[in-house]
Scaffold this active site. Structure first.
Site, PDB file in Angstrom:
ATOM      1  N   THR A  47       0.823  -1.213   0.000  1.00  0.00           N
ATOM      2  CA  THR A  47       0.000   0.000   0.000  1.00  0.00           C
ATOM      3  C   THR A  47       0.854   1.259   0.000  1.00  0.00           C
ATOM      4  O   THR A  47       0.381   2.338  -0.356  1.00  0.00           O
ATOM      5  CB  THR A  47      -0.941  -0.013   1.223  1.00  0.00           C
ATOM      6  OG1 THR A  47      -1.880   1.049   1.104  1.00  0.00           O
ATOM      7  CG2 THR A  47      -0.179   0.143   2.527  1.00  0.00           C
ATOM      8  N   LYS A  48       2.125   1.138   0.387  1.00  0.00           N
ATOM      9  CA  LYS A  48       2.989   2.311   0.496  1.00  0.00           C
ATOM     10  C   LYS A  48       3.337   2.921  -0.858  1.00  0.00           C
ATOM     11  O   LYS A  48       3.808   4.056  -0.922  1.00  0.00           O
ATOM     12  CB  LYS A  48       4.265   1.948   1.265  1.00  0.00           C
ATOM     13  CG  LYS A  48       4.018   1.532   2.710  1.00  0.00           C
ATOM     14  CD  LYS A  48       3.384   2.641   3.540  1.00  0.00           C
ATOM     15  CE  LYS A  48       3.298   2.255   5.015  1.00  0.00           C
ATOM     16  NZ  LYS A  48       2.741   3.338   5.850  1.00  0.00           N
ATOM     17  N   ASP A  49       3.105   2.180  -1.943  1.00  0.00           N
ATOM     18  CA  ASP A  49       3.290   2.775  -3.275  1.00  0.00           C
ATOM     19  C   ASP A  49       2.456   4.045  -3.414  1.00  0.00           C
ATOM     20  O   ASP A  49       2.869   5.020  -4.045  1.00  0.00           O
ATOM     21  CB  ASP A  49       2.836   1.798  -4.371  1.00  0.00           C
ATOM     22  CG  ASP A  49       3.834   0.690  -4.634  1.00  0.00           C
ATOM     23  OD1 ASP A  49       4.866   0.615  -3.932  1.00  0.00           O
ATOM     24  OD2 ASP A  49       3.575  -0.125  -5.539  1.00  0.00           O
ATOM     25  N   THR A  79       7.611   1.314   2.774  1.00  0.00           N
ATOM     26  CA  THR A  79       7.667   2.684   2.254  1.00  0.00           C
ATOM     27  C   THR A  79       8.992   2.922   1.551  1.00  0.00           C
ATOM     28  O   THR A  79       9.045   3.556   0.499  1.00  0.00           O
ATOM     29  CB  THR A  79       7.471   3.711   3.384  1.00  0.00           C
ATOM     30  OG1 THR A  79       6.234   3.451   4.050  1.00  0.00           O
ATOM     31  CG2 THR A  79       7.446   5.129   2.839  1.00  0.00           C
TER      32      THR A  79
END
Length: 346
Positions: A47-49, A79
Site C-alpha cells: 500500500t505504500k506505493d 515505504t
C-alpha cells in the site's frame, strides 16, 4: 503519437486500483461478508506505493524536489521500497533509515532497488540519536538538496489514501461497506480511507489494529501517551512507540490489539486457505477480524473490508520460515512443513 491503452508508460502507472477479493474458507463460520483489499497487487507489492508516489509528486509540484535531489525516509521496509522505486523512475537519489526489526528480505530488496540503507536499532526510544527517526533527521540536515518524507508526521500520507484507497473501496463495495478493519502504523492508510468513507456514510465503523507493545490503543482511549505500554514486539509496520500526527484518532471508532504469535499463524493460514500470499501485517489484520467476530462485533448482512497491506515474499525469513517460527516459540506442530528431503533412491 497515439498512446496504446494496453501499454503503460512505466511501472508507476500501475499504482492503485487494487482488487477487492472475497474471503471464503477462512471466514466461513463468521457472521457477515468479508472482503480483502489486497495491496500486494501494487507494483511495489504494498500500500505504500500510494503515498510514495503522491508525496513525491506533490513535492515536485511545489518546487521542493528537483532532478538529482536526494529523498530521505524512515521505514520498516515497505515505504522505503516504494520510494526507491519511484526515485528510480524520476531520477532521485534515495537514502533510507531502516528499523533493525525489518526482515532481511526487505533490507535486501531496498539495496537491490539502489537505495543507500542505514540499519538502526529498533528497540530504542524515538528521541534516541540511534533511532531511525533521528538518523533520518540528521542525514537530512547534513545532505544539501535533500527532502525528508517523514511519513509519520506528513498530512499528505492521509491525503493519498483519501484520494485513492477510500474512493476505490466505496466504489468496489457499491457503498455497502459497514466496517473497515485496518492496521495502524503511521496511521495514513486507516485515517485517509476512513475520512473518505465517513464522508459518504458516517455509520461505517472504522476499527484500527494495534500490537501489544504499542501505545496507539491506549492513546485513542485516553488521549494520554503511556510509555509503560511500550515493549519489544515482532510485527513490522504496525503499532508505534510514539504518536504520529498522520493518525486522525477522531476518525477511528475503536482499536483492537493482536499478538505476534497469533498474527504469524493467521498470516500462514491465509496462504493455506485462500491462496493469498500476503504478509505479517495482513495476518495481524485478519487476526483482529477473528477476535472481533468472537466478540460479536459483526452480524449477518454486514460487509467488512479488511486491508491486506503487503506481499508475503517480504517475510520469507520470518513468518514463512519454520526455523524462525520455532526460534520465536511460535512453531505449532499442526503446521509442520510439508517438504521432505529424499536422501537415497534405491
Amino acid at each position: 503519437m497515439k498512446q496504446n491503452k494496453h501499454v503503460f508508460n512505466n511501472v508507476l502507472d500501475l499504482i492503485g486500483n487494487t482488487p477487492l477479493i472475497k474471503l471464503n474458507a477462512i471466514t466461513s463460520d463468521f457472521e457477515g461478508e468479508y472482503l480483502a483489499k489486497v495491496e500486494a497487487f501494487n507494483p511495489g507489492h504494498s500500500t505504500k506505493d500510494r503515498i510514495a508516489l503522491y508525496i513525491i509528486e506533490e513535492a515536485e509540484k511545489r518546487g521542493i524536489l528537483s532532478p538529482g535531489d536526494t529523498i530521505i525516509e524512515t521505514t520498516s521496509g515497505n515505504t522505503g521500497f516504494s520510494i526507491a522505486m519511484v526515485s528510480i523512475i524520476k531520477g532521485y537519489e534515495c537514502i533510507l533509515a531502516v528499523s533493525s526489526k525489518s526482515s532481511a528480505d526487505k533490507i535486501d530488496m531496498l539495496k537491490t532497488m539502489g537505495a543507500k540503507v542505514y540499519i538502526c536499532p529498533a528497540h530504542v526510544s524515538a528521541d534516541d540519536p540511534r533511532s531511525y527517526y533521528q538518523v533520518a533527521k540528521r542525514l537530512h540536515e547534513e545532505i544539501k538538496g535533500s527532502v525528508y518524507i517523514n511519513q509519520y508526521f506528513n498530512q499528505l500520507n492521509i491525503e493519498a489514501h483519501y484520494k485513492t484507497t477510500g474512493p476505490e473501496i466505496w466504489e468496489q463495495t457499491e457503498g455497502e461497506i459497514t466496517h473497515l478493519v485496518a492496521c495502524s502504523g503511521t496511521g495514513g492508510t486507516i485515517s485517509g480511507t476512513a475520512k473518505y468513507l465517513k464522508e459518504q456514510n458516517p455509520d461505517i465503523k472504522i476499527i484500527g489494529v494495534d500490537a501489544f507493545g504499542s501505545v496507539l490503543q491506549k492513546y485513542h482511549e485516553t488521549r494520554e501517551f503511556d510509555a509503560n505500554e511500550i515493549y519489544p514486539y515482532r510485527i513490522e509496520g504496525l503499532g508505534k512507540n510514539l504518536i504520529p500526527t498522520a493518525t486522525d484518532f477522531d476518525l477511528i471508532d475503536k482499536f483492537i490489539k493482536v499478538s505476534d504469535e497469533e498474527s504469524a499463524h493467521t498470516g500462514r493460514e491465509i496462504a493455506r486457505t485462500e491462496g493469498l500470499f500476503v504478509g505479517y501485517t495482513s495476518g495481524a489484520a485478519l487476526q483482529a477480524v477473528k477476535q472481533l467476530n468472537a466478540q460479536g462485533e459483526f452480524k449477518k448482512g454486514d460487509k467488512i473490508v479488511v486491508i491486506f497491506p503487503d506481499h508475503g515474499s517480504r517475510y520469507m525469513s520470518k513468518i514463512f520460515n519454520d526455523k524462525w517460527m520455532e526460534e520465536q516459540g511460535f512453531f505449532d506442530s499442526k503446521n509442520e512443513a510439508t517438504v521432505k528431503t529424499i536422501q537415497h533412491i534405491n
